[in-house]
Design an enzyme around this catalytic site. Structure first.
Site, PDB file in Angstrom:
ATOM      1  N   GLU A 173      22.399  -7.573  18.261  1.00 42.59           N
ATOM      2  CA  GLU A 173      21.631  -7.859  19.484  1.00 42.59           C
ATOM      3  C   GLU A 173      21.940  -9.276  19.984  1.00 42.59           C
ATOM      4  OE1 GLU A 173      17.982  -6.555  17.490  1.00 42.59           O
ATOM      5  OE2 GLU A 173      17.607  -5.253  19.209  1.00 42.59           O
ATOM      6  N   GLU A 201      18.325  -0.192  12.365  1.00 48.67           N
ATOM      7  CA  GLU A 201      16.882  -0.395  12.202  1.00 48.67           C
ATOM      8  C   GLU A 201      16.110   0.858  11.806  1.00 48.67           C
ATOM      9  OE1 GLU A 201      18.733  -1.686  14.559  1.00 48.67           O
ATOM     10  OE2 GLU A 201      18.107  -3.725  15.076  1.00 48.67           O
TER      11      GLU A 201
HETATM   12  C1  3H9 Z   1      16.467  -6.049  12.609  1.00 42.41           C
HETATM   13  O1  3H9 Z   1      17.471  -6.694  12.712  1.00 42.41           O
HETATM   14  C2  3H9 Z   1      15.442  -5.918  13.688  1.00 42.41           C
HETATM   15  C3  3H9 Z   1      15.944  -6.465  14.990  1.00 42.41           C
HETATM   16  O2  3H9 Z   1      16.095  -5.422  15.907  1.00 42.41           O
HETATM   17  C4  3H9 Z   1      15.072  -7.577  15.535  1.00 42.41           C
HETATM   18  C5  3H9 Z   1      13.638  -7.253  15.696  1.00 42.41           C
HETATM   19  C6  3H9 Z   1      12.778  -8.342  16.309  1.00 42.41           C
HETATM   20  N1  3H9 Z   1      16.966  -9.547   5.715  1.00 42.41           N
HETATM   21  O3  3H9 Z   1      22.633  -5.136   0.443  1.00 42.41           O
HETATM   22  P1  3H9 Z   1      23.068  -6.265  -0.395  1.00 42.41           P
HETATM   23  C7  3H9 Z   1      19.512  -9.363   1.279  1.00 42.41           C
HETATM   24  S1  3H9 Z   1      16.084  -5.263  11.165  1.00 42.41           S
HETATM   25  C8  3H9 Z   1      16.672 -10.105   4.550  1.00 42.41           C
HETATM   26  O4  3H9 Z   1      22.997  -6.134  -1.852  1.00 42.41           O
HETATM   27  P2  3H9 Z   1      25.797  -5.880   0.401  1.00 42.41           P
HETATM   28  C9  3H9 Z   1      19.242  -8.298   0.249  1.00 42.41           C
HETATM   29  O5  3H9 Z   1      17.869  -8.106   0.058  1.00 42.41           O
HETATM   30  C10 3H9 Z   1      17.456  -5.600  10.109  1.00 42.41           C
HETATM   31  N2  3H9 Z   1      17.439  -9.950   3.441  1.00 42.41           N
HETATM   32  O6  3H9 Z   1      24.530  -6.756   0.010  1.00 42.41           O
HETATM   33  C11 3H9 Z   1      19.938  -8.887  -0.950  1.00 42.41           C
HETATM   34  O7  3H9 Z   1      19.089  -9.881  -1.503  1.00 42.41           O
HETATM   35  P3  3H9 Z   1      19.090 -10.183  -3.074  1.00 42.41           P
HETATM   36  C12 3H9 Z   1      18.639  -4.797  10.466  1.00 42.41           C
HETATM   37  C13 3H9 Z   1      18.522  -9.195   3.548  1.00 42.41           C
HETATM   38  O8  3H9 Z   1      26.932  -6.824   0.494  1.00 42.41           O
HETATM   39  C14 3H9 Z   1      21.154  -9.590  -0.355  1.00 42.41           C
HETATM   40  O9  3H9 Z   1      20.837  -9.790   1.018  1.00 42.41           O
HETATM   41  N3  3H9 Z   1      19.700  -5.008   9.484  1.00 42.41           N
HETATM   42  C15 3H9 Z   1      18.866  -8.585   4.748  1.00 42.41           C
HETATM   43  O10 3H9 Z   1      25.917  -4.696  -0.501  1.00 42.41           O
HETATM   44  C16 3H9 Z   1      22.424  -8.812  -0.453  1.00 42.41           C
HETATM   45  O11 3H9 Z   1      22.210  -7.512   0.086  1.00 42.41           O
HETATM   46  C17 3H9 Z   1      19.809  -4.243   8.403  1.00 42.41           C
HETATM   47  O12 3H9 Z   1      19.069  -3.302   8.201  1.00 42.41           O
HETATM   48  C18 3H9 Z   1      18.050  -8.790   5.871  1.00 42.41           C
HETATM   49  N4  3H9 Z   1      18.337  -8.237   7.061  1.00 42.41           N
HETATM   50  O13 3H9 Z   1      25.478  -5.311   1.839  1.00 42.41           O
HETATM   51  C19 3H9 Z   1      20.925  -4.597   7.470  1.00 42.41           C
HETATM   52  N5  3H9 Z   1      19.994  -7.870   4.547  1.00 42.41           N
HETATM   53  O14 3H9 Z   1      20.473 -10.643  -3.408  1.00 42.41           O
HETATM   54  C20 3H9 Z   1      20.418  -4.645   6.061  1.00 42.41           C
HETATM   55  C21 3H9 Z   1      20.335  -8.062   3.268  1.00 42.41           C
HETATM   56  O15 3H9 Z   1      18.016 -11.177  -3.238  1.00 42.41           O
HETATM   57  N6  3H9 Z   1      21.428  -5.101   5.113  1.00 42.41           N
HETATM   58  N7  3H9 Z   1      19.463  -8.857   2.650  1.00 42.41           N
HETATM   59  O16 3H9 Z   1      18.771  -8.858  -3.706  1.00 42.41           O
HETATM   60  C22 3H9 Z   1      22.452  -4.344   4.719  1.00 42.41           C
HETATM   61  O17 3H9 Z   1      22.673  -3.234   5.166  1.00 42.41           O
HETATM   62  C23 3H9 Z   1      23.330  -4.914   3.639  1.00 42.41           C
HETATM   63  O18 3H9 Z   1      22.624  -5.945   3.007  1.00 42.41           O
HETATM   64  C24 3H9 Z   1      24.683  -5.473   4.125  1.00 42.41           C
HETATM   65  C25 3H9 Z   1      25.389  -6.180   2.936  1.00 42.41           C
HETATM   66  C26 3H9 Z   1      25.574  -4.322   4.613  1.00 42.41           C
HETATM   67  C27 3H9 Z   1      24.519  -6.480   5.217  1.00 42.41           C
END
Ligand code: 3H9
Length: 707
Positions: A110, A130
């Site tokens: 975004e 999301e």
């Molecule tokens: C959003 O954006 C809403 C908007 O529309 C705005 C609204 C106002 N936040 O998955 P991993 C942490 S909603 C906080 O093992 P990978 C995760 O907890 C969001 N923390 O890594 C972990 O922490 P820890 C939309 C996050 O390399 C560490 O990062 N976005 C977030 O296998 C590593 O994560 C998503 O839904 C976050 N957003 O995969 C994307 N993301 O090490 C969500 C990750 O302490 N994330 N963490 O356990 C993912 O899909 C994967 O993390 C990603 C990397 C593909 C990025």
């Protein structure tokens, strides 16, 4: 201008804003504030003609900081409104280029769409995931994305949440250029070019050419809604996302954003979002194992070997091959090995036919699987997996053979689903190297692997197994060595009660329909038929000695086995099956059940749907709480992760432990005690359940206390 999280630096007239908020540069409120300050500073600085926005570390920006949603839900903070900031970005007089590597997801995309241009590395991905958290894009994604790719494609992306590879994003018009070579250098050159060209820089919010009209989008959106209802059954957010995107063609931009925000708020405060956000963090928490140092070096698996080429062994071989790890596959029965290789070939051929992988990739992967009649080369394997059927004596014999051939550092893994890892480890001279790796069928598809820690299993073996699971693209969850481990141990009472219910008056199809309406991926009787009535029968033979006299046990399954109604494989089990493998209720089974109940003196009555849920799901929960209390699972969230990834539990209910909290532990305990009065000993409430209730606590708080 410097700060810890966001930095602005001048690169030969281009202001580079770097977001450095490890691990994934999530957009926390702090990051947003700093971003805004850097942008303003960059815009004001006469020495800067253009701006590049880039992520430090391994990724661009993976979205809003999901932790902050939890604070919003707990009432500790208000939700930030990003719209004014993004509009200011678009209005910036200097061109802004988002330079994307890794992921631009959710709020990350975004933000990028509010820049004037987007460039990316070829291996980057972009998306609006999301809905996987039970929410919709909340920072203009449902309004800007359709202006770049059209309403229908945007609705699909926002509803289904699947990210796009850079090449597809470029084709669709989300990206302006794919950068080969150094991303920052390429982005700076791109920004300079745009600054030199002068003129107006495109504001996504002002582009209306791809939006179409309500009429032109209607039929494709109706089809999408139909697909979403099927593939995202019972979920609200994906449909809400379609509504929000559809409005882009109906409302002016700002009104569309206000509408988006309203829908976003409704979604965020739903049970669905709470459950899915819980599931997100629970899945990530499973890697945190007390006593195992995260930084401890883990030897990477270069070569693997498997004994047993049945459904499981062949599926596990594919998992290794899919991760690029050469694997030797053997079976004492040459025809089984041949069948296993045929299955593997068919599986890969199907993947090629469905366009999931190319013929070359399929060839390459098949080439990594080497069928062989013996243990030749096993001495080079870093891991050997035993995947024969559930027979302790046979498994011990196989492990003794491993012991003779495996090199010193080799991990010796059993894919047993019920047998004791400690017993199996007795067969080798190095029990510390023995671990359970319980894959789920079909192993090449299902994400879950239970990593079973025996009494002697070494920490390094656990660390290696967890790392291997991740490398295979699986979710590894550490469990203790109890009967059935965590997943199957909870399945036993679930299955037991389902069978009691049919003896008492329900039909298999009624029970299955109630469970699938509840959201289970499949009904329990259909699962039993798929897994094989003989498989469960074999397990029962191994554990007959544990049966307690006077305690009720299900009566029908053994008879199905004796009638050779082994499930899908023989065309008959709890159901009948035709060519299409769809379960068809079978009057023969109804008669068998009625006759069995009559002989056993079990009175038959009308069973309510409510009772079916309580008897099956509450029995499963009760066992889960007991497992937690006994320490065989580290956290309630681990149990949820197991059930969401291996047992088809509905993700919008967060897993059985999370669901228990939402129902209320007191309610569950009250019902369990009523069933105890009616059915006796099998319904004894778990001690931890009673303790938590007495302390006014939840299963989630049990986890929090352990953090
Ligand atoms: C959003 O954006 C809403 C908007 O529309 C705005 C609204 C106002 N936040 O998955 P991993 C942490 S909603 C906080 O093992 P990978 C995760 O907890 C969001 N923390 O890594 C972990 O922490 P820890 C939309 C996050 O390399 C560490 O990062 N976005 C977030 O296998 C590593 O994560 C998503 O839904 C976050 N957003 O995969 C994307 N993301 O090490 C969500 C990750 O302490 N994330 N963490 O356990 C993912 O899909 C994967 O993390 C990603 C990397 C593909 C990025």
């Amino acid at each position: 201008m410097m700060s810890e999280l966001v930095e602005l630096s001048n690169h030969d007239g281009v202001g580079v804003i770097t977001v450095e908020n490890p691990p994934v540069n999530a957009l926390s409120s702090m990051v947003l504030n700093l971003l805004e300050r850097c942008l303003l500073a960059g815009e004001k600085d006469p020495a800067i003609q253009a701006l590049v926005l880039i992520g430090g570390g391994r990724t661009f920006i993976a979205g809003a900081d999901i932790n902050e949603f939890l604070e919003v839900l707990a009432g500790r903070r208000a939700l930030a409104d990003l719209h004014p900031f993004l509009a200011r970005m678009e209005d910036c007089s200097k061109p802004i280029v988002a330079a994307i590597h890794g992921s631009a997801l959710g709020g990350g995309l975004e933000l990028a769409m509010a820049a004037h241009y987007r460039v990316a590395t070829s291996d980057a991905q972009v998306g609006q995931p999301e809905t996987r958290l039970g929410i919709i894009p909340g920072a203009g994604g449902t309004q800007r994305l359709p202006r770049l790719v059209g309403v229908v494609k945007a609705a699909e992306m926002c509803a289904l949440g699947s990210p796009l590879k850079a090449s597809a994003a470029f084709e669709l018009g989300i990206l302006d250029e794919i950068i080969t070579g150094d991303l920052l250098a390429g982005a700076i050159a791109f920004a300079k070019k745009k600054a030199r060209q002068g003129a107006q820089h495109p504001k996504t919010r002002e582009r209306n050419d791809k939006l179409g009209s309500a009429e032109s989008n209607a039929s494709a959106l109706a089809a999408l809604r139909g697909e979403v209802r099927k593939s995202r059954k019972n979920l609200n957010a994906p449909l809400a996302a379609v509504d929000a995107v559809e409005a882009a063609a109906l409302l002016p931009f700002d009104e569309g954003c206000r509408n988006e925000r309203k829908i976003f708020d409704q979604c965020l405060f739903s049970l669905e979002a709470r459950a899915l956000i819980h599931a997100f963090f629970a899945e990530r928490a499973v890697t945190k194992i007390p006593g195992l140092q995260k930084a401890a070096p883990v030897a990477s698996v270069q070569q693997a070997a498997i004994v047993g080429a049945g459904t499981m062994g062949a599926g596990i071989a594919m998992c290794f091959a899919n991760a690029g790890i050469p694997v030797r596959l053997t079976d004492q029965d040459p025809s089984a090995l041949e069948r296993g290789m045929k299955n593997i070939r068919q599986n890969y051929d199907n993947s090629v036919k469905r366009g999931r992988i190319s013929a070359e990739v399929s060839e390459h992967r098949q080439g990594l699987i080497r069928p062989q009649p013996d243990h030749d080369g096993f001495e080079n394997a870093d891991i050997i997996v035993e995947a024969v059927f559930e027979n302790l004596a046979l498994k011990k014999q196989i492990f003794a053979a491993f012991d003779a051939v495996a090199k010193a550092g080799c991990v010796l893994a059993s894919n047993t689903s019920t047998l004791s890892i400690d017993e199996i480890a007795l067969a080798v001279s190095r029990p510390a190297r023995v671990v359970g790796l319980h894959f789920f069928s079909p192993a090449n598809v299902m994400r879950l692997v239970e990593v079973v820690r025996g009494q002697a299993t070494g920490s390094d073996v656990i660390a290696s197994s967890m790392a291997l699971a991740k490398r295979l693209g699986k979710v590894g969850v550490l469990v203790g060595n109890c009967f059935g481990f965590v997943g199957n141990r909870m399945m036993f009472p679930y299955m037991r009660e389902a069978q009691f219910l049919v003896e008492e008056g329900a039909t298999p199809e009624q029970v299955d329909a109630v469970l699938t309406d509840f959201g289970m991926a499949m009904g329990i009787f259909a699962v039993d038929d798929m897994a094989g009535i003989d498989v469960a029968w074999r397990v029962r033979q191994e554990f007959r000695h544990l049966e307690q006299p006077g305690v009720r046990k299900p009566l029908v399954a053994d008879q199905l086995y004796a009638m050779n109604r082994l499930g899908q494989k023989t065309g008959k089990g709890w159901y009948r099956y035709g060519e299409d493998r769809k379960p068809v209720p079978d009057p023969e089974v109804h008669s068998l059940i009625e006759e069995t109940a009559r002989k056993a003196g079990i009175p038959r009555r009308r069973i309510s749907n409510e009772e079916i849920i309580e008897r099956t799901i509450f029995a499963m929960i009760n066992e889960g709480v007991r497992i937690l209390d006994e320490g065989y699972a580290l956290r309630a969230g681990d149990i949820d992760t197991i059930y969401l990834n291996g047992y088809g539990f509905p993700n919008y209910r967060g897993g059985p432990m999370w669901y228990a909290d939402t129902v209320g532990l007191r309610t569950i305990s009250t019902r369990i005690k009523e069933y105890q009065r009616a059915h006796g000993k099998l319904w004894e409430p778990a001690a931890l359940l009673e303790r938590l209730i007495a302390e006014g606590r939840t299963l989630s708080s049990w986890d929090e206390q352990k953090q």
